[in-house]
Design an enzyme around this catalytic site. Sequence first.
Site, PDB file in Angstrom:
ATOM      1  N   ARG A   1      -5.303  -2.145   9.021  1.00 15.69           N
ATOM      2  CA  ARG A   1      -6.466  -2.948   8.621  1.00 15.69           C
ATOM      3  C   ARG A   1      -6.029  -3.959   7.580  1.00 15.69           C
ATOM      4  NH1 ARG A   1      -8.072   2.459   6.869  1.00 15.69           N
ATOM      5  NH2 ARG A   1      -7.448   2.765   4.706  1.00 15.69           N
TER       6      ARG A   1
ATOM      7  N   ASP B   1       0.828  -1.211   0.000  1.00 14.23           N
ATOM      8  CA  ASP B   1       0.000   0.000   0.000  1.00 14.23           C
ATOM      9  C   ASP B   1       0.866   1.266   0.000  1.00 14.23           C
ATOM     10  OD1 ASP B   1      -2.394   1.336  -0.047  1.00 14.23           O
ATOM     11  OD2 ASP B   1      -2.706   1.249   2.116  1.00 14.23           O
TER      12      ASP B   1
ATOM     13  N   ARG C   1       2.217  -5.048   6.007  1.00 16.51           N
ATOM     14  CA  ARG C   1       1.488  -4.000   5.292  1.00 16.51           C
ATOM     15  C   ARG C   1       2.323  -2.732   5.311  1.00 16.51           C
ATOM     16  NH1 ARG C   1      -4.796  -2.565   4.661  1.00 16.51           N
ATOM     17  NH2 ARG C   1      -4.474  -0.777   3.299  1.00 16.51           N
TER      18      ARG C   1
ATOM     19  N   ASN D   1     -10.944  -2.303  -5.501  1.00 15.69           N
ATOM     20  CA  ASN D   1     -10.151  -1.297  -6.222  1.00 15.69           C
ATOM     21  C   ASN D   1     -10.783  -0.879  -7.560  1.00 15.69           C
ATOM     22  OD1 ASN D   1      -6.957  -2.612  -5.054  1.00 15.69           O
ATOM     23  ND2 ASN D   1      -8.094  -0.841  -4.312  1.00 15.69           N
TER      24      ASN D   1
ATOM     25  N   GLU E   1       1.052 -13.379  11.996  1.00 18.61           N
ATOM     26  CA  GLU E   1       1.603 -12.244  12.743  1.00 18.61           C
ATOM     27  C   GLU E   1       1.564 -11.033  11.821  1.00 18.61           C
ATOM     28  OE1 GLU E   1       2.611 -12.176  15.940  1.00 18.61           O
ATOM     29  OE2 GLU E   1       1.961 -14.270  16.095  1.00 18.61           O
TER      30      GLU E   1
ATOM     31  N   ARG F   1     -11.879   2.718  -8.411  1.00 14.77           N
ATOM     32  CA  ARG F   1     -10.918   3.776  -8.758  1.00 14.77           C
ATOM     33  C   ARG F   1     -11.158   4.309 -10.175  1.00 14.77           C
ATOM     34  NH1 ARG F   1      -5.321   2.679  -5.699  1.00 14.77           N
ATOM     35  NH2 ARG F   1      -6.265   2.056  -3.727  1.00 14.77           N
TER      36      ARG F   1
ATOM     37  N   HIS G   1       2.592   3.573  -8.809  1.00 13.94           N
ATOM     38  CA  HIS G   1       2.392   2.164  -9.176  1.00 13.94           C
ATOM     39  C   HIS G   1       3.600   1.648  -9.963  1.00 13.94           C
ATOM     40  CE1 HIS G   1      -1.545   2.380  -7.550  1.00 13.94           C
ATOM     41  NE2 HIS G   1      -2.080   3.103  -8.524  1.00 13.94           N
TER      42      HIS G   1
END
Length: 257
Positions: free
Chosen positions: A202, A28, A196, A76, A215, A79, A45
């Site tokens: 989240r 992300d 993340r 997504n 984990e 978008r 991107h």
Amino acid sequence: MPSTETENEFWSGIPEEKRPRHIAMIMDGNGRWAQERSQPRVKGHQQGAETVRVITEECARLGIEQLTLYCLSSENWKRPELELEFLMHLLTEYLVNERETLNKNNIRLQIIGRRDRIRPEVQAEMDRSIELTSQNTGPTLCLAINYGGRAEIVDAIRSISQRVKDEGLEVDAIDEQMVSEHLYTAGMSDPDLMIRTAGEMRISNYLLWQLSYAELWVTQKYWPEFDTDDLRTAIRDYAKRKRRFGGLNRNEQEPSC
Ligand code: IPE
Ligand code: IPE
Ligand code: MG
């Protein structure tokens, strides 16, 4: 500058049972990375695709058995059209250009997610890359494309229900193992570690079933700037975690009376 520590030096302090076999990632922060540099989101991107190459090779070098990357979620599609077009273009380019590197690293490609909204030409490149890497015996790179954890569970319920209807499968025979075997990830181990980038706390509809006991490790860094040192830090932190799976570790148990 990424460190020069060799793979052997890196693993030397980490016992075998503390090493993650399967790492999942939510890549992300591409858009924010670009916008902070006054560039269009798609630049993020593009740079993010470079990070995919670097991190995939590093995981292979470290002997991680599976890497699962969240490339496009089922949400997504909300978008702008142009951003989605660019993402599909990047994906196609990646699939075509990376075949040689994947084969060189003995990596087997898998793709999870619904195919329905993916254009046939892109689907053809997906199938071709899966086919051309299918004989590789090293790590698995699994790309989650048009993937949603809820959609995956719905699809599993549908296919199990079909078996109840067509094959007379007993409802009582449905257990956790059977559900796992009807998910897109059938045959894969559950992720041990989920990384993340970009700070959100989240899971954004990612691997809802499979992440039950993974984990979690979150960094503020955006995906385009995530590097091999960050990956190694995450693995070291993971090795220090006490995984209990609902039970107690041996040193936490009280002497029985
Ligand atoms: C992740 O980066 C890539 C995809 C979701 C395709 P984002 O595009 O979500 O970047 P941010 O979160 O807006 O910065
Ligand atoms: C998750 O990121 C999806 C991918 C990285 C492909 P998002 O940017 O879509 O997640 P939210 O919307 O912030 O939860
Ligand atoms: Mg995002």
